[in-house]
Write a protein that holds these residues in place. Sequence first.
Motif, PDB file in Angstrom:
ATOM      1  N   PRO A  79       0.817  -1.214   0.000  1.00  0.00           N
ATOM      2  CA  PRO A  79       0.000   0.000   0.000  1.00  0.00           C
ATOM      3  C   PRO A  79       0.855   1.270   0.000  1.00  0.00           C
ATOM      4  O   PRO A  79       0.400   2.323  -0.446  1.00  0.00           O
ATOM      5  N   ASP A  80       2.090   1.192   0.502  1.00  0.00           N
ATOM      6  CA  ASP A  80       2.971   2.362   0.521  1.00  0.00           C
ATOM      7  C   ASP A  80       4.418   1.912   0.685  1.00  0.00           C
ATOM      8  O   ASP A  80       4.696   0.742   0.936  1.00  0.00           O
ATOM      9  N   ALA A  83       5.607   0.082   3.962  1.00  0.00           N
ATOM     10  CA  ALA A  83       5.323  -1.356   4.049  1.00  0.00           C
ATOM     11  C   ALA A  83       6.365  -2.151   3.263  1.00  0.00           C
ATOM     12  O   ALA A  83       6.793  -3.230   3.686  1.00  0.00           O
ATOM     13  N   ARG A 140      -5.336  -0.151  -4.212  1.00  0.00           N
ATOM     14  CA  ARG A 140      -4.890   0.458  -2.960  1.00  0.00           C
ATOM     15  C   ARG A 140      -5.830   0.093  -1.814  1.00  0.00           C
ATOM     16  O   ARG A 140      -5.389  -0.230  -0.711  1.00  0.00           O
ATOM     17  N   SER A 141      -7.150   0.154  -2.063  1.00  0.00           N
ATOM     18  CA  SER A 141      -8.107  -0.212  -1.006  1.00  0.00           C
ATOM     19  C   SER A 141      -7.927  -1.675  -0.629  1.00  0.00           C
ATOM     20  O   SER A 141      -7.977  -2.035   0.545  1.00  0.00           O
ATOM     21  N   LYS A 144      -4.808  -2.186   1.501  1.00  0.00           N
ATOM     22  CA  LYS A 144      -5.019  -1.717   2.874  1.00  0.00           C
ATOM     23  C   LYS A 144      -5.904  -2.696   3.635  1.00  0.00           C
ATOM     24  O   LYS A 144      -5.656  -3.003   4.797  1.00  0.00           O
ATOM     25  N   GLY A 147      -3.915  -5.980   4.529  1.00  0.00           N
ATOM     26  CA  GLY A 147      -2.908  -5.787   5.580  1.00  0.00           C
ATOM     27  C   GLY A 147      -1.697  -6.685   5.403  1.00  0.00           C
ATOM     28  O   GLY A 147      -0.910  -6.863   6.328  1.00  0.00           O
TER      29      GLY A 147
END
Length: 350
Positions: A79-80, A83, A140-141, A144, A147
């Motif tokens: 996600p970023d 991470a 992206r959703s 997230k 996880g």
Amino acid sequence: MSKIVSPEIVSPGRKPELVPPTDANIARAADLLRAGELVAFPTETVYGLGADATDDRAVASIFEAKGRPRFNPLIVHFPDMGAAEAVVRFDERAEKLAETLWPGALTLVLPRRTDSPLSLLVSAGLESVAVRVPNHPVARSLLKAVGRPIAAPSANRSGAVSPTTPLHVAESLGDRVGLILAAGRCPIGLESTVLDLTGADPVLLRPGGVTLEELEALLGTKVLTPEHQPPSADPDAPKSPGMLASHYAPGCPVRLGAHDAAADEALLSFGPDTFVRGGATRLNLSPQGDLFEAAANLFAMLRALDRPEHSAIAVMSIPEQGLGVAINDRLRRAAAPRGPATLPDQPPAP
Ligand code: TXA
Ligand code: MG
């Protein structure tokens, strides 16, 4: 929240299930991924076939579903950047590129951390991992919601043309994937650029959505291309395993640099084409000669022209600059003779 999906893309009770990317369906997809199942999802480049990258069994089932050789490692999605830092080591060059171009169509090959929780299968025995932060709201959703990092190659059978719509995924993978998050066409339409930063010089392993010019401007150095590299001693373990000559191949032969087309050929043109003769079926990647539009149309048009009644697909020249480099790379692979390294785009015999 429920959304109506047009009936032609939903076949209730039949696998694979195509669903709109509502919050509820993204939560369901995340549950499936955490349970070790495969889910296809959109990214800005192409549709991906996702699995929990920390789960050996789930990652193994990607290779099975695609008929993909085990020596060809997978891209892991995050996600970023934070991470991704938990599994690979970023140097200054990687930080600069990630901070500027992520989320986006750039994949960085970086040294794997020894304490990384990733399945060893994602790297196919290499000491590196290819990492990417995609720029698509659904991807992206999903990342997230899960996880966990998601390993995802393009959602097609190995060696075939990458999918840029949910229907392409359903056609290519059939019931090998249970759920497809269906969010229309991928805006870029070509896979991410793969850049190897494990050595002293940056090496372009695959041209893609981010151009070589952009990378060189940001890095302030030349990026080497595989032609600069000494040939791999072991043909079964290429440094960039995805770079097999024949790849992205439609069933029809592909003829490049066409100035005209025979009566039984399909014509794939670029720019003004009223002066080009012939072609049983004619499609234009971009009548205005726009490389972004051409990239977004490329795989869908190759699929549409890949029909048994065509003796070949004749393709007009595309300028070798900017996104044209990636477009020409895919076209050359589509036209390359099919070697033994290429798997047929068919289910294995039962
Ligand atoms: O746009 C994309 O990159 C899409 C979307 C779904 O993110 N994914 C994609 O994955 O195209 P795939 O598996 O079709 O292509 C991954 C490429 C292959 O050429 C593979 O060989 C290379 O990345 N690759 C992956 N890990 C690598 C590694 N550790 N070292 C060198 N090459 C690697
Ligand atoms: Mg692929």
